[in-house]
Design a protein around this motif. Structure first.
Motif, PDB file in Angstrom:
ATOM      1  N   ALA A   1       0.836  -1.199   0.000  1.00 47.31           N
ATOM      2  CA  ALA A   1       0.000   0.000   0.000  1.00 47.31           C
ATOM      3  C   ALA A   1       0.871   1.249   0.000  1.00 47.31           C
ATOM      4  O   ALA A   1       2.058   1.215   0.320  1.00 47.31           O
ATOM      5  CB  ALA A   1      -0.922  -0.005   1.215  1.00 47.31           C
ATOM      6  N   ARG A   2       0.215   2.357  -0.326  1.00 45.16           N
ATOM      7  CA  ARG A   2       0.907   3.653  -0.294  1.00 45.16           C
ATOM      8  C   ARG A   2       0.078   4.624   0.536  1.00 45.16           C
ATOM      9  O   ARG A   2      -1.091   4.407   0.833  1.00 45.16           O
ATOM     10  CB  ARG A   2       1.142   4.203  -1.688  1.00 45.16           C
ATOM     11  CG  ARG A   2      -0.002   4.978  -2.360  1.00 45.16           C
ATOM     12  CD  ARG A   2      -1.308   4.319  -2.311  1.00 45.16           C
ATOM     13  NE  ARG A   2      -2.349   4.926  -3.141  1.00 45.16           N
ATOM     14  CZ  ARG A   2      -3.631   4.770  -2.858  1.00 45.16           C
ATOM     15  NH1 ARG A   2      -4.020   4.105  -1.788  1.00 45.16           N
ATOM     16  NH2 ARG A   2      -4.545   5.283  -3.658  1.00 45.16           N
ATOM     17  N   MET A   3       0.696   5.723   0.903  1.00 43.60           N
ATOM     18  CA  MET A   3       0.006   6.780   1.646  1.00 43.60           C
ATOM     19  C   MET A   3       0.512   8.128   1.158  1.00 43.60           C
ATOM     20  O   MET A   3       1.717   8.308   0.947  1.00 43.60           O
ATOM     21  CB  MET A   3       0.270   6.630   3.145  1.00 43.60           C
ATOM     22  CG  MET A   3      -0.356   7.720   3.993  1.00 43.60           C
ATOM     23  SD  MET A   3      -0.001   7.478   5.750  1.00 43.60           S
ATOM     24  CE  MET A   3      -0.875   8.893   6.433  1.00 43.60           C
ATOM     25  N   HIS A   4      -0.403   9.047   0.947  1.00 38.96           N
ATOM     26  CA  HIS A   4      -0.041  10.426   0.622  1.00 38.96           C
ATOM     27  C   HIS A   4      -0.446  11.333   1.778  1.00 38.96           C
ATOM     28  O   HIS A   4      -1.525  11.146   2.358  1.00 38.96           O
ATOM     29  CB  HIS A   4      -0.766  10.905  -0.647  1.00 38.96           C
ATOM     30  CG  HIS A   4      -0.319  10.204  -1.893  1.00 38.96           C
ATOM     31  ND1 HIS A   4      -0.990  10.334  -3.099  1.00 38.96           N
ATOM     32  CD2 HIS A   4       0.726   9.386  -2.146  1.00 38.96           C
ATOM     33  CE1 HIS A   4      -0.378   9.614  -4.017  1.00 38.96           C
ATOM     34  NE2 HIS A   4       0.664   9.030  -3.463  1.00 38.96           N
TER      35      HIS A   4
ATOM     36  N   ALA B   1      -4.501   9.990  -0.225  1.00 38.87           N
ATOM     37  CA  ALA B   1      -4.817   8.581  -0.429  1.00 38.87           C
ATOM     38  C   ALA B   1      -4.165   7.703   0.631  1.00 38.87           C
ATOM     39  O   ALA B   1      -3.045   7.949   1.078  1.00 38.87           O
ATOM     40  CB  ALA B   1      -4.351   8.143  -1.817  1.00 38.87           C
ATOM     41  N   VAL B   2      -4.894   6.652   1.018  1.00 34.09           N
ATOM     42  CA  VAL B   2      -4.402   5.685   1.998  1.00 34.09           C
ATOM     43  C   VAL B   2      -4.829   4.290   1.563  1.00 34.09           C
ATOM     44  O   VAL B   2      -6.002   4.069   1.249  1.00 34.09           O
ATOM     45  CB  VAL B   2      -4.974   5.957   3.410  1.00 34.09           C
ATOM     46  CG1 VAL B   2      -4.599   4.827   4.364  1.00 34.09           C
ATOM     47  CG2 VAL B   2      -4.480   7.286   3.951  1.00 34.09           C
ATOM     48  N   GLY B   3      -3.903   3.341   1.528  1.00 33.90           N
ATOM     49  CA  GLY B   3      -4.245   1.957   1.257  1.00 33.90           C
ATOM     50  C   GLY B   3      -3.627   1.442  -0.027  1.00 33.90           C
ATOM     51  O   GLY B   3      -2.751   2.063  -0.631  1.00 33.90           O
ATOM     52  N   LEU B   4      -4.094   0.267  -0.460  1.00 38.11           N
ATOM     53  CA  LEU B   4      -3.672  -0.300  -1.724  1.00 38.11           C
ATOM     54  C   LEU B   4      -4.115   0.600  -2.873  1.00 38.11           C
ATOM     55  O   LEU B   4      -5.116   1.322  -2.746  1.00 38.11           O
ATOM     56  CB  LEU B   4      -4.277  -1.691  -1.916  1.00 38.11           C
ATOM     57  CG  LEU B   4      -3.847  -2.798  -0.945  1.00 38.11           C
ATOM     58  CD1 LEU B   4      -4.757  -4.011  -1.105  1.00 38.11           C
ATOM     59  CD2 LEU B   4      -2.399  -3.191  -1.160  1.00 38.11           C
ATOM     60  N   LEU B   5      -3.400   0.567  -3.978  1.00 35.10           N
ATOM     61  CA  LEU B   5      -3.867   1.291  -5.154  1.00 35.10           C
ATOM     62  C   LEU B   5      -5.229   0.741  -5.548  1.00 35.10           C
ATOM     63  O   LEU B   5      -5.432  -0.467  -5.595  1.00 35.10           O
ATOM     64  CB  LEU B   5      -2.885   1.126  -6.315  1.00 35.10           C
ATOM     65  CG  LEU B   5      -1.793   2.193  -6.442  1.00 35.10           C
ATOM     66  CD1 LEU B   5      -0.837   2.122  -5.265  1.00 35.10           C
ATOM     67  CD2 LEU B   5      -1.013   2.016  -7.742  1.00 35.10           C
TER      68      LEU B   5
END
Length: 553
Positions: free
Chosen positions: A83-86, A335-339
């Protein structure tokens, strides 16, 4: 096809406990076993893999492979697991784009430049610690807005400093329009920010003046062609400076039909030659309700088919391979979580601003290690079945849509899907070539039209199904864990076969792709060699779907 018992048991994406191998171990484990390296070398920090940027790390320098091993944006494979986080810490911007309106905010909308709350660097750190400890798959932190991170350099770099100090296992990323990039390259390198995304929509100022009304540079607002000339010169200067320092660069380009669509092939060629690792050609988002210039003036975005065609052209331009990102979701600034998912609502201020947040580094390491073990099992299955996306492409392929919640498995009910992953498939061949968002057909917990409903009742499901079928009209089949009779019939009427399965994506995609490509080839042969009047006039069964090789995919 290998019996189900011989494969590792699928693991639901969110239940994967995160464990971190060392970066070198993760990079080694992430190298696919069946893909063949390209003989061509790439400049600077580019790679030799013809399907890289996600499908393969074969042919990559080990240091680069380590950087992309668990980065969901730079690796198509990794995005199924990590996952990514912005964090939205950068409010101001130094340019104006005709496709952007940062004043618009909707919690239910996913597009760049949108956020529900602006954070200070200290608040961002607290949120990062909470999210990373709860969503242990989170491997990357990015600053991507809502404005321009490098026009807010103090806030951006303070955030990165704090996270680097307290969350040492998280990769750091910055997305920028590139206007101020060259002024901050040294600082980016010093902070260990080894992934930078630059949005480059043109290299010709004549094209740029149709995209950018103005840029603010050195105390003056520039307009017209002059503004675009300044912008692109600074962007390319910054790109060159980053690649010289070994920092991986992804170039984002917004495809705007009739404005820069034909020109983006030249953009791709240019950035490839300057050492960009990855090119992400994204569709214009231009709904009127967003309040952007393009939205209010009726500028349309591309169809999925147009987007794929342009991505294919950029990838193979001049016979030289450019790594193309095919799995971008055009994420929000928070954004938070998997793409493809957004879990931001789970992390309101009360979850990270009230009391001290303890960073669960040990738990994250354990969870990342579990992910890498699962990825290794999936790669072993690919090797056993000799499935590739880097060797010679089969003569005939089809497009197949997949409903998945991640984890490398077909594991989602058709009616619950809000996006489909589009694979190019054939004999021992499975390659992700895009994703397509759709309206969710079913709002129920688990059941959806399983009793044979027509899907055309008062609820409006019929129109949702029709739009989904239209969106997937170039696909031969849809793979999902379950589908009701109504949706199945609607897809069949559009020439799309519904296949129920619960299996590793690459395995079932390659198997079904081979079957459907052969079926399409047989249908073509039947059409070519039927020569009697009676036979020519007789009704024929409809093919399961278009053969990609015959439609130029």
């Amino acid at each position: 096809m290998t019996p189900q018992s011989a494969r590792p048991a699928p693991v639901p994406a969110r239940s994967i406990p995160l464990t971190v191998l060392s970066p070198a171990e993760a990079a080694a484990a992430s190298a696919p076993v069946a893909a063949a390296p390209s003989p061509a070398s790439s400049p600077a920090t580019g790679c030799a893999s013809t399907q890289g940027c996600g499908t393969s790390t074969t042919g990559l320098d080990p240091a680069i492979a380590e950087k992309v091993a668990n980065h969901p944006c730079y690796s198509q494979e990794a995005h199924q697991y990590y996952a990514r986080m912005h964090v939205p810490v950068a409010p101001g911007c130094n340019i104006q784009c005709n496709y952007c309106n940062r004043k618009f905010d909707c919690a239910n909308e996913s597009r760049p430049g949108v956020t529900s709350k602006l954070l200070t660097p200290e608040q961002a750190l607290a949120k990062v610690k909470r999210v990373a400890s709860e969503i242990k798959q989170m491997s990357v932190l990015g600053v991507a807005g809502p404005g321009e991170p490098l026009a807010n350099a103090g806030r951006t770099f303070r955030t990165m400093e704090l996270v680097a100090r307290e969350c040492p296992d998280i990769k750091l990323c910055v997305s920028t329009n590139g206007l101020a990039l060259v002024d901050h390259v040294d600082r980016i390198a010093d902070l260990g920010i080894d992934h930078v995304t630059i949005t480059i929509n043109m290299i010709d100022p004549e094209v740029g003046e149709r995209i950018y009304p103005w840029v603010a540079f050195r105390g003056k607002r520039h307009t017209g062609r002059e503004a675009s000339k300044i912008l692109v010169e600074r962007q390319l200067e910054g790109l060159a400076a980053l690649t010289e320092r070994g920092i991986l660069c992804k170039v984002n380009s917004v495809m705007i039909p009739g404005v820069n669509d034909e020109h983006l092939v030249e953009v791709s060629r240019t950035v490839r030659g300057m050492g960009a690792f990855l090119h992400n050609v994204m569709p214009l988002v231009s709904a009127p309700e967003h309040g952007t210039h393009y939205g209010l003036t009726g500028q349309r975005g591309p169809t999925p088919q147009e987007l794929k065609a342009l991505q294919d052209r950029c990838e193979g331009d001049d016979g030289a391979q450019m790594n193309m990102m095919r799995h971008c979701r055009q994420c929000r600034a928070d954004a938070v979580g998997l793409l493809g998912e957004d879990r931001g609502d789970e992390f309101g201020p009360e979850t990270y601003l009230e009391g001290e947040v303890t960073y669960d580094l040990a738990g994250r390491q354990e969870a990342h290690a579990a992910i890498e073990r699962w990825r290794s099992d999936v790669r072993a299955t690919r090797e056993e079945l000799r499935i590739s996306a880097g060797a010679a492409k089969p003569e005939r392929t089809v497009l197949i849509a997949v409903a998945t919640k991640g984890g490398g498995v077909v594991n989602q009910h058709f009616g619950h899907a809000e996006e489909f992953w589009i694979y190019e498939a054939g004999e021992r061949w499975a390659r992700l070539v895009g994703t397509r968002s759709v309206a969710r057909y079913c709002e129920g917990a688990s059941e959806c039209d399983d009793e044979g409903e027509s899907g055309k009742g008062e609820s409006g499901k019929g129109s949702v199904l029709d739009r989904t079928a239209s969106m997937l009209s170039d696909c031969a089949a849809v793979l999902c864990s379950r589908i009701g009779n109504g949706p199945r019939e609607t897809l069949a009427a559009a020439g799309i076969e519904a296949v129920e399965c619960y299996d590793i994506i690459d395995s079932v995609v390659a198997t079904e792709g081979a079957r459907l490509a052969a079926q399409g080839a047989q249908q073509t042969a039947d059409d070519l060699f039927e020569d009697t009047p009676d036979e020519l006039s007789a009704p024929r069964p409809r093919s399961a779907g278009p053969v990609a090789a015959e439609v130029g995919s």
